[in-house]
Scaffold this motif. Sequence first.
Motif, PDB file in Angstrom:
ATOM      1  N   PRO A 273       0.826  -1.206   0.000  1.00 11.74           N
ATOM      2  CA  PRO A 273       0.000   0.000   0.000  1.00 11.74           C
ATOM      3  C   PRO A 273       0.862   1.259   0.000  1.00 11.74           C
ATOM      4  CG  PRO A 273      -0.758  -1.565   1.653  1.00 11.74           C
ATOM      5  CD  PRO A 273       0.551  -2.084   1.149  1.00 11.74           C
ATOM      6  N   ASN A 274       0.310   2.307  -0.576  1.00 11.39           N
ATOM      7  CA  ASN A 274       0.961   3.624  -0.568  1.00 11.39           C
ATOM      8  C   ASN A 274       2.285   3.609  -1.328  1.00 11.39           C
ATOM      9  OD1 ASN A 274       0.568   6.310   0.185  1.00 11.39           O
ATOM     10  ND2 ASN A 274       1.967   6.144   1.910  1.00 11.39           N
ATOM     11  N   TRP A 275       2.403   2.723  -2.336  1.00  2.59           N
ATOM     12  CA  TRP A 275       3.626   2.650  -3.137  1.00  2.59           C
ATOM     13  C   TRP A 275       3.542   3.637  -4.291  1.00  2.59           C
ATOM     14  CZ3 TRP A 275       5.041   1.598  -8.178  1.00  2.59           C
ATOM     15  CH2 TRP A 275       6.396   1.280  -8.400  1.00  2.59           C
ATOM     16  N   SER A 276       4.657   4.230  -4.631  1.00  4.96           N
ATOM     17  CA  SER A 276       4.720   5.065  -5.829  1.00  4.96           C
ATOM     18  C   SER A 276       6.050   4.832  -6.526  1.00  4.96           C
ATOM     19  CB  SER A 276       4.554   6.551  -5.482  1.00  4.96           C
ATOM     20  OG  SER A 276       5.605   7.008  -4.654  1.00  4.96           O
ATOM     21  N   GLY A 277       6.008   4.925  -7.830  1.00  4.48           N
ATOM     22  CA  GLY A 277       7.222   4.696  -8.601  1.00  4.48           C
ATOM     23  C   GLY A 277       6.927   4.672 -10.084  1.00  4.48           C
ATOM     24  N   ARG A 278       7.910   4.207 -10.855  1.00  7.08           N
ATOM     25  CA  ARG A 278       7.767   4.220 -12.313  1.00  7.08           C
ATOM     26  C   ARG A 278       8.365   2.966 -12.937  1.00  7.08           C
ATOM     27  NH1 ARG A 278      11.179   9.516 -13.772  1.00  7.08           N
ATOM     28  NH2 ARG A 278       9.467  10.327 -12.501  1.00  7.08           N
TER      29      ARG A 278
END
Length: 310
Positions: free
Chosen positions: A66-71
């Motif tokens: 949860p609450n992961w961000s990236g590319r």
Amino acid sequence: MGCFFIHIALILVLLFKGASCATFTLVNKCDYTVWPGILANAGSSGLDSTGFELRPGGSRSFQTPPNWSGRFWGRTGCNFDPNTQQGSCTTGDCGSNQVQCNGGGASPPATLAEFTIGSGSGTQDFYDVSLVDGYNLPLIVDPSGGSGTCGSTGCVADLNQRCPNELRVADRPACRSACEAFRSPEYCCSGAYASPATCKPSIYSQVFKSACPKSYSYAYDDATSTFTCTGADYTITFCPSTTSQKSARDSPPPPSGSESEAGTGEMPLIVNNNNPWFPNFFTGLSSNPHSCPLPLILTLTLIIFFSMQH
């Protein structure tokens, strides 16, 4: 008897208030090998890999917390030593000189798929495909199993064929952004142009936008380029098929500033047929595949703990 119902309430809270997770599946439909790169943003934990080989027709999946961000992006023209795993890529290289990017980002030009996963059950994910750092290969993002607008987005056109001469990279198949090519604040949305009011589309970003209307073409291209979904999994396809290309063209983008039509994402109560007061741990904890409930052993430990207090 009162303690019994306290225990049951505690179990239900722990089991049915799971946090939102997402599964990403990367698929290569190119007729050449792609080496995907993955970069988690600051504050997000890394996934199982930061770079790997993906041959034509291959796929690989990752689950994010949860609450992961990236590319995610695709590297092309890579040459890695099979013994040392060292080497480099023609486009999208991450500067690690290894198959794993190890915290390195994509070297422009590169097509990027960017995500911010919701922090809990019922919260929105945000995602986009960005050409702000240029373009190296076609890419599409398809959400599945979620609620809300949940549109497909990406760039399925071959921008390397449409790239203006002044943006072309002479020694590799890629198209630079105007910012990278000219280093001008006007094109980079920096300095006096560092706001939506002052940084406007350029003739170069409009070339990108015309070919890929749902992708970010410059830094403040939010209105038609940011998408939302709740409780979804995502497939990222390199060199998408004709069916995927049609999906990317036809699915409507979300209204600017709109809220998702997603529901609460709460997990339904599952009960044992013989005892409706007790959750059935053995037939499944939830019908929501994107929930990450706490382990059963933790629940049982808490039951024992509270029982000992009475």
